[in-house]
Design an enzyme around this catalytic site. Structure first.
Site, PDB file in Angstrom:
ATOM      1  N   LYS A 282       0.788  -1.107  -0.065  1.00  0.00           N
ATOM      2  CA  LYS A 282       0.121   0.124   0.248  1.00  0.00           C
ATOM      3  C   LYS A 282       0.874   1.187  -0.077  1.00  0.00           C
ATOM      4  CE  LYS A 282      -3.321  -0.172  -0.440  1.00  0.00           C
ATOM      5  NZ  LYS A 282      -4.968  -0.606  -1.222  1.00  0.00           N
TER       6      LYS A 282
HETATM    7  N1  PMP Z   1      -3.054  -7.245   1.343  1.00  0.00           N
HETATM    8  C1  PMP Z   1      -2.858  -6.594   2.192  1.00  0.00           C
HETATM    9  C2  PMP Z   1      -2.170  -6.942   3.641  1.00  0.00           C
HETATM   10  C3  PMP Z   1      -3.742  -5.213   2.100  1.00  0.00           C
HETATM   11  O1  PMP Z   1      -3.543  -4.434   3.360  1.00  0.00           O
HETATM   12  C4  PMP Z   1      -4.094  -5.079   1.007  1.00  0.00           C
HETATM   13  C5  PMP Z   1      -4.870  -3.281   0.914  1.00  0.00           C
HETATM   14  N2  PMP Z   1      -5.903  -3.201   1.700  1.00  0.00           N
HETATM   15  C6  PMP Z   1      -4.126  -5.812  -0.079  1.00  0.00           C
HETATM   16  C7  PMP Z   1      -3.489  -6.975  -0.018  1.00  0.00           C
HETATM   17  C8  PMP Z   1      -5.039  -5.515  -1.433  1.00  0.00           C
HETATM   18  O2  PMP Z   1      -4.705  -4.526  -1.946  1.00  0.00           O
HETATM   19  P1  PMP Z   1      -5.592  -3.498  -3.142  1.00  0.00           P
HETATM   20  O3  PMP Z   1      -6.192  -2.618  -2.094  1.00  0.00           O
HETATM   21  O4  PMP Z   1      -4.607  -2.815  -3.966  1.00  0.00           O
HETATM   22  O5  PMP Z   1      -6.634  -4.361  -3.586  1.00  0.00           O
END
Ligand code: PMP
Length: 336
Positions: free
Chosen positions: A46
């Site tokens: 992130k």
């Molecule tokens: N894994 C973790 C640990 C996250 O914090 C997030 C983000 N919320 C994601 C995966 C997913 O990423 P995205 O928001 O880009 O879909």
């Protein structure tokens, strides 16, 4: 002395290594490779969304010097925004549901973010953390116009665009344009949507998969057209009950639903067999990559994301009683 370039903290976001999972690659006959996003300065994938959103807002004149960044987040986006914000001179107000891992709350507080915990509730409820964060930004801007930016990671496509320009491009280059598949879970959808756009622009035959945890509605949506969720998962930061602007119009070729009984054992395998300690969402991603490798067959290059560190979930992933309450087990070789 040479000009001092690329030495700001924010320059160290992205350009992460692609790491081969030796055991699972050998077992499937594919090359299973993960982007080591836990190596970003804020410790997760992130950081990219945070930097993308801040740079976009600066370019559009939406964030003035010293302005406050406000966001609703499961934690990692907040940490990314605090890292980027501290580095560039923007304070942060972070609204989080109260059911997330304490390590993420503690990390945010250690960075000096103003953390506001709110009861976890469905998105349709006005008390949902996303709506509360929007209202805080609106109130700040009513008092002092232009003083606050609502990052809006779910529907602000600067998130997806940054992944398209950086993460997706890096995967293409690091595999020498030979990648056959990419798969990951969706929270905001920025990672999957951005990377899929970048890879499909290079080669539309690259297969895009989604690894959807139980408790998320996307698997059902993609297979039946109905946004319906059932069950639950101990993974954090992934899963969604709605189609975000970031995820909208993303081409997904292969949807999988991944139960915790499949993803969590992989988290421990990664520690023992690969020396990689990652969180639950990485387990979901790797489970998806293994399924995709088996579906495409030997000889393919499958890529995914190692999202963040397992140490961010210490009191859950390494807690026998917590795991037992979810019907999961700590492996015997862990002497906790
Ligand atoms: N894994 C973790 C640990 C996250 O914090 C997030 C983000 N919320 C994601 C995966 C997913 O990423 P995205 O928001 O880009 O879909």
């Amino acid at each position: 002395m040479n000009e001092l370039t690329n030495m700001r903290l924010t320059d160290r976001i992205g350009h992460t290594p692609l790491i081969r999972l030796n055991h699972l690659s050998d077992a499937t006959g594919c090359e299973i490779l993960g982007k080591a996003e836990f190596m970003n300065p804020g410790g997760s994938v992130k950081d990219r969304a945070a930097l993308g959103i801040v740079r976009d807002a600066e370019a559009k004149g939406l964030l003035r010097p010293g302005g406050t960044i406000v966001e609703g987040t499961a934690g990692n986006t907040g940490i990314g925004l605090a890292v980027v914000g501290n580095s560039l001179g923007y304070p942060t107000i972070i609204v989080m549901p109260d059911n997330q891992s304490q390590d993420k709350v503690d990390t945010l507080r250690a960075y000096g973010a103003d953390v506001r915990l709110v009861p976890a509730c469905p998105f349709a409820n006005p008390g949902h953390f996303v709506h509360q964060s929007r209202r805080i930004a609106e109130e700040l801007n009513e008092k002092d116009p232009g003083s606050a930016l609502w990052a809006n990671q779910f529907d602000n496509v600067a998130n997806r665009e940054f992944h398209e320009a950086t993460t997706g491009q890096e995967i293409w280059e690091q595999t020498g344009g030979k990648v056959h598949g990419f798969i990951c879970a969706v929270g905001t959808g920025g990672t999957l949507a951005g990377i899929s756009r970048a890879l499909k622009a290079h080669n539309e035959k690259v297969a895009i998969g989604i690894a959807d945890p139980a408790g998320s509605a996307l698997y059902n949506y993609l297979t039946t057209g109905e946004l319906r969720a059932e069950g639950g998962s101990i993974s954090e930061g992934i899963g969604t009950s709605r189609i975000t602007a970031n995820f909208a119009d993303t081409c997904v070729d292969i949807p999988y639903q991944i139960p915790d009984s499949e993803s969590i054992p992989l988290v421990y395998d990664l520690i023992r067999q690969e020396g990689l300690c990652c969180g639950g969402s990485t387990g979901v991603n790797v489970a998806g990559a293994v399924r995709m490798a088996r579906e495409l067959g030997p000889g393919h290059i499958i890529t995914t994301i190692f999202c963040d560190s397992g140490l961010r979930y210490r009191e859950r992933l390494f807690n026998r009683a917590f795991l037992a309450s979810k019907g999961l087990e700590l492996p015997n070789w862990l002497t906790l």
